[in-house]
Design a protein around this motif. Structure first.
Motif, short mmCIF file in Angstrom:
data_model
loop_
_atom_site.label_atom_id
_atom_site.label_comp_id
_atom_site.label_asym_id
_atom_site.label_seq_id
_atom_site.Cartn_x
_atom_site.Cartn_y
_atom_site.Cartn_z
N ALA A 470 0.84 -1.21 0.00
CA ALA A 470 0.00 0.00 0.00
C ALA A 470 0.86 1.25 0.00
O ALA A 470 0.57 2.23 -0.69
N LEU A 471 1.95 1.24 0.76
CA LEU A 471 2.86 2.37 0.77
C LEU A 471 3.51 2.56 -0.60
O LEU A 471 3.59 3.68 -1.12
N ALA A 472 3.95 1.48 -1.21
CA ALA A 472 4.62 1.57 -2.51
C ALA A 472 3.68 2.15 -3.56
O ALA A 472 4.07 3.02 -4.35
N ARG A 473 2.43 1.69 -3.58
CA ARG A 473 1.47 2.22 -4.56
C ARG A 473 1.22 3.71 -4.33
O ARG A 473 1.12 4.49 -5.28
N ALA A 474 1.11 4.09 -3.06
CA ALA A 474 0.88 5.51 -2.76
C ALA A 474 2.09 6.36 -3.16
O ALA A 474 1.93 7.48 -3.66
N LEU A 475 3.27 5.83 -2.97
CA LEU A 475 4.47 6.58 -3.34
C LEU A 475 4.56 6.79 -4.84
O LEU A 475 4.94 7.87 -5.31
N LEU A 476 4.21 5.78 -5.61
CA LEU A 476 4.25 5.92 -7.07
C LEU A 476 3.23 6.93 -7.57
O LEU A 476 3.40 7.51 -8.64
N ALA A 477 2.18 7.12 -6.78
CA ALA A 477 1.15 8.09 -7.17
C ALA A 477 1.49 9.50 -6.69
O ALA A 477 0.75 10.44 -6.98
N THR A 478 2.58 9.66 -5.92
CA THR A 478 2.97 10.97 -5.40
C THR A 478 3.83 11.68 -6.43
O THR A 478 4.90 11.21 -6.79
N SER A 479 3.36 12.82 -6.89
CA SER A 479 4.07 13.52 -7.96
C SER A 479 5.31 14.25 -7.46
O SER A 479 6.36 14.21 -8.11
N THR A 480 5.21 14.93 -6.33
CA THR A 480 6.35 15.71 -5.82
C THR A 480 6.61 15.38 -4.36
O THR A 480 6.20 16.11 -3.47
N PRO A 481 7.26 14.28 -4.08
CA PRO A 481 7.55 13.94 -2.68
C PRO A 481 8.53 14.93 -2.06
O PRO A 481 9.48 15.37 -2.73
N GLY A 482 8.29 15.31 -0.81
CA GLY A 482 9.19 16.22 -0.12
C GLY A 482 10.50 15.55 0.25
O GLY A 482 10.64 14.33 0.20
N ALA A 483 11.45 16.39 0.64
CA ALA A 483 12.78 15.87 0.99
C ALA A 483 12.71 14.92 2.18
O ALA A 483 13.41 13.91 2.22
#
Length: 841
Positions: A470-483
């Motif tokens: 679930a985390l991996a899928r959400a991360l791939l859907a995140t366009s601009t992850p913060g530092a």
């Protein structure tokens, strides 16, 4: 009190052993003195002289001036009543209480008489069955008439008066200045501990008694028993009791040195002192007691006995026991009170198992306690043996810490390993619940996973797999992850293998379900995956290698070969080549071409697409010796018969010509022939020959001897760029100041012998002229003579001039003809001798 009642009380007192001695003091005709006047009218048996003296000192009474001549019962009832209480030890065990009333005239019909009925007890609490002195206000026990006998019985358990906690609370509720009660209580506590007196003014002593009762009820019982007071004193400045009551007619004539010793609360006029400074704990105790209220405080004192250790001497010593008693009785505490009580509990060893009870009441009654206070309560519960409470609080702590860490709160703390098996199981269950119900984004989920890692939780593998996916899928859907998210996920990926496995699965889903995802591995977080994570996933491996080629261009050829091996192909297709080499030139570097040529089968070179890429690589611009070396290495690989035959025609020609020129450089024996080889026009646009001509020709040329005449005639045909570099190198040799060997001398001689009109540029002729002038006037004579001999076969006139200059420099000074310039030139002071300017004679 009738004789039957007195006898019954005396009998009870005798049976209990604790009793009051009674004393009547007034102005009368018959008493203990034997004459009329103020004296003890009657006393109980055994009253000591000291007790009589103490009562006599307290019994004085001065009525207000307006009531001095009161004579009728109605008038006398209006006179203030003084209920006076005086303890003689810190615990209030030995004490005297007396009620003084104004009776108007004495037996001689003179005004000013009063009647004092005193009770003295060596064990006041026992004799009074726990009554406080103020609770004898309006008690039926008090007498106002002389006794016919000088002896009166002792008394036990006198009936209480009209004051009750409920009645006092009703009085306060109706009083316009009830808000002054906390300040009054604080002032009384200060008088008890720091000396001084508190004066209370109100319209009647009935009201004053209510104020006194309110204070006594709110004081800790030991303090209430050692509080001395008088409900009425006309001149307060003459009293040293703790609490002094008076009426508006009183004379508050304090001296300048006495004002600080008296604190006045004038409820009649609404005048009150400024709040005095007090220790924080005392203020907190006052606030707690007044909030509990007079009507509810008495049972709290009963409960507080269970929380004291018996050595409470200062007001602040009572704060925590009172708070604990209030909490145990269901009285709500403020957050500050709960926090103070929490910090007190660990050291309250005298409570034993009751500490766990207080901890439970604080925990359940104060959900706003922070983690630090909850941790204290958990420790108290554990120390007191309440395992259930300990686990319950720990569960809340775990959840609070997880939520704080999940939301990156400022007060969040890093997790520490949970070593207890039951605690780990409890924390794991809470963690799983939060993952399902508490997370709203990828960062919260990532931080929860980090918390589990730091706390050394052991969730079920299927749960971990589900949540990391679930985390991996959400991360791939995140366009601009913060530092911060990037850093946290990188840490997770490095420490928790299931995260990388889940990420690989999510990436594979994306590649299979949506087109245009080829660059996924160049983006966060797919770039965190390693080749080992992609074992058995060929689709991912190919895209991973493509992304690596983009991130590390120097490894592009390696990635091409890996992809071909993965596909089972020998020949790369055009699409793959374009994807891997995205730069505008779309050209292999020499090093890449070397790697590819070495790895691919020979027959692949015949492929049209591969041939084009090799051709571009073979003829790409060369910048520097390092690139030239790589180019020659590539050409050497391609020159093998089996490879050369498979190359395109123009590629074969470039390779053969360049290698032939390079071989000529290595095998050169005479400079002129070597120079002529590099003036072939057909190879002028090829990168290899150009680079050899630029980087290798001049150094090699100057290392082989030259036929001066032939080289002289060939120099103008070098071409501008080559001639520029060649003349510059010769000019440097001329100016070195070192002895010139025969090889380099032949080149200097060839340059010096160049004739005018040879078709060179003006700047080049200037260099030739500078060489002539410098050698003629700056070279040693021996070197000049060597140069003369070298140029004579091809330029006799120049050789004669060199000789003439040499003779002139060797013999007596005489005018010498200057070396002729072959053309008019501009003056070059830095290159010409100071004494002459070259030119035609």
């Amino acid at each position: 009190m009738n004789d039957r009642t007195s006898a019954d009380a005396a009998g009870a007192a005798a049976r209990s052993g604790a009793h009051f001695q009674q004393l009547y003091y007034t102005s009368c005709e018959h008493g203990l003195s034997g004459f009329s006047g103020f004296q003890f009218n009657a006393v109980s048996e055994g009253v000591s002289a000291g007790t009589r003296q103490a009562v006599e000192a307290l019994a004085g009474y001065e009525p207000p001036r307006s009531l001095v001549e009161s004579d009728t019962p109605e008038q006398l009832d209006r006179c203030p009543i003084n209920l006076c209480y005086r303890p003689y030890d810190q615990g209030g065990r030995t004490a005297t209480v007396l009620c003084v009333r104004y009776v108007g005239r004495d037996s001689a019909r003179r005004f000013g008489n009063y009647f004092a009925h005193a009770l003295h007890g060596e064990d006041f609490p026992a004799a009074g069955r726990g009554l406080l002195g103020i609770e004898l206000w309006n008690s039926p026990v008090w007498r106002g008439q002389v006794s016919p006998s000088t002896e009166i019985p002792v008394l036990a358990a006198p009936p209480r008066g009209s004051l009750t906690a409920r009645g006092v609370q009703e009085f306060l509720s109706a009083h316009p200045h009830a808000a002054q009660l906390p300040q009054l209580l604080a002032a009384v506590l200060a008088a008890l501990t720091e000396h001084g007196s508190v004066v209370v003014t109100d319209h009647t002593t009935e009201r004053i008694a209510h104020w006194f009762a309110a204070v006594c009820y709110l004081l800790p019982p030991p303090f209430a028993r050692r509080l001395s007071f008088a409900t009425y004193v006309l001149r307060p400045a003459r009293s040293r009791l703790h609490l002094i009551g008076t009426v508006p007619e009183a004379q508050l004539d304090f001296g300048a040195d006495e004002e600080e010793a008296y604190t006045v609360f004038d409820f009649a006029r609404g005048r009150f002192p400024q709040p005095a400074a007090a220790p924080e704990t005392v203020r907190a105790l006052v606030d707690l007691l007044t909030r509990i209220g007079v009507g509810s405080v008495r049972p709290v004192w009963t409960w507080a006995a269970e929380f004291t250790h018996g050595a409470e001497e200062r007001p602040e010593d009572w704060y925590e026991p009172v708070a604990a008693a209030a909490a145990s009785g269901g009285i709500a505490l403020t957050g500050a009170e709960a926090r103070v009580l929490t910090h007190w509990l660990p050291g309250a060893d005298h409570l034993g198992s009751r500490r766990a009870q207080v901890a439970a009441e604080l925990y359940r009654g104060h959900r706003q306690l922070d983690d630090a206070h909850l941790a204290v309560l958990s420790g108290v519960a554990s120390a007191a043996g309440d395992t259930a409470l300990h686990q319950e609080i720990e569960g809340r702590l775990y959840e609070s810490r997880m939520r704080a860490h999940m939301s990156a709160a400022e007060d969040a703390v890093a997790p520490t390993p949970i070593t207890d098996r039951d605690a780990r199981r409890q924390a794991t269950a809470l963690w799983e619940r939060l993952l399902v119900t508490g997370t709203t984004g990828p960062r919260q989920r990532a931080r929860l996973l980090l918390w589990a890692l730091g706390a050394d939780l052991a969730p079920a593998p299927e749960v971990l797999d589900r949540e990391t996916l679930a985390l991996a899928r959400a991360l791939l859907a995140t366009s601009t992850p913060g530092a911060e998210l990037r850093r946290e996920v990188e840490w997770l990926a490095g420490e928790l293998p299931p995260v990388r496995a889940a990420l690989a699965t999510a990436v594979e889903e994306a590649l299979e379900s949506r087109a245009g995802q080829e660059q996924l591995f160049t983006q966060f977080p797919a770039a965190l995956l390693t080749e080992r994570d992609l074992t058995g996933r060929p689709l991912l491996l190919e895209h991973y290698w493509r992304a690596r080629a983009e991130r590390q261009p120097e490894r592009t050829a390696e990635m091409l070969l890996r992809i071909l091996h993965l596909r089972g192909q020998a020949v790369p297709d055009a699409e793959l080549l374009r994807e891997l080499w995205r730069h505008p030139s779309r050209t292999w570097t020499h090093l890449e071409a070397i790697e590819i040529v070495r790895a691919l089968p020979v027959e692949v070179l015949r492929d049209e697409e591969v041939g084009q890429w090799l051709d571009r690589a073979a003829n790409q611009p060369i910048d520097g010796e390092e690139q030239l070396d790589l180019c020659l290495r590539l050409y050497g690989l391609l020159s093998s018969p089996d490879r050369l035959a498979g190359l395109r025609l123009d590629t074969r020609q470039r390779v053969s010509t360049t290698l032939a020129l390079e071989r000529g450089l290595r095998e050169a024996r005479e400079a002129t022939e070597l120079a002529r080889v590099f003036t072939v026009q057909d190879a002028g646009l090829w990168a290899g020959p150009q680079a050899l001509k630029r980087y290798r020709l001049i150094p090699v040329l100057l290392q082989v001897p030259a036929d001066v005449g032939r080289l002289r005639d060939a120099i103008p045909d070098f071409g501008h760029a080559l001639l520029e570099r060649y003349l510059a190198q010769v000019w440097q040799l001329v100016r070195t100041g070192e002895r010139i060997d025969e090889v380099r001398l032949s080149h200097i001689a060839a340059v010096a012998a160049v004739r005018s009109g040879a078709g060179m540029a003006q700047a080049h002729y200037e260099v030739v002229n500078a060489v002539r002038q410098h050698t003629a006037y700056r070279w040693p004579l021996a070197e000049l003579e060597r140069l003369e001999r070298a140029v004579r076969p091809c330029h006799t006139e120049l050789a004669d001039r060199y000789r003439e200059i040499a003779e002139n420099r060797r013999g007596p000074r005489r005018a010498a003809r200057l070396l002729p310039a072959l053309w008019p030139v501009r003056r070059r002071r830095e290159e010409e001798p100071e004494s002459t300017t070259p030119g035609e004679e």
